[in-house]
Design a protein around this motif. Structure first.
Motif: not given
Length: 121
Positions: A1-27
């Motif tokens: 496993m490469s050293e960048t994998q944990p960083v990429e996993d963290a980015v993907e997690g934050k991205l999903q949280a961002f998507i969820d926040a947009i989808e749950n927004s009133d707007t």
């Protein structure tokens, strides 16, 4: 496993949280509700279809009568409550997404939601 994998996993997690926040927004929720109302409004959809059809006809041949018909349909579009609510909800969503783009772009020093080209050749 490469050293960048944990960083990429963290980015993907934050991205999903961002998507969820947009989808749950009133707007976003208001836009989706307005979109559903528009899709279920036969009169509004017929107006939009008629407008698009007249636009396509104008692209192939300019005709003053056709232009007048297009303007008439445009006036009807502006008076249709369902279409206006959809446009307002869409504008609000675009503004929200632009604001998020600005917030992300500033710290990385480049436009986040901009294509950098593409293709290999």
């Amino acid at each position: 496993m490469s050293e960048t994998q944990p960083v990429e996993d963290a980015v993907e997690g934050k991205l999903q949280a961002f998507i969820d926040a947009i989808e749950n927004s009133d707007t976003y929720q208001e836009f989706m509700a307005a979109n559903e109302r528009l899709e279920n409004d036969d009169e509004a959809m017929a107006l939009l279809d008629g407008y698009r059809q007249k636009q396509r006809q104008l692209q192939t041949s300019f005709d003053q009568e056709l232009m007048a018909e297009l303007q008439e349909i445009q006036e009807e579009l502006e008076q249709n409550e369902t279409i206006q609510q959809h446009r307002q909800a869409q504008t609000a969503l675009v503004e929200l997404l632009q604001e998020t783009n600005d917030v992300i772009s500033e710290p990385i020093g480049m436009e986040f939601a901009q294509s950098s080209g593409g293709g290999c050749c």
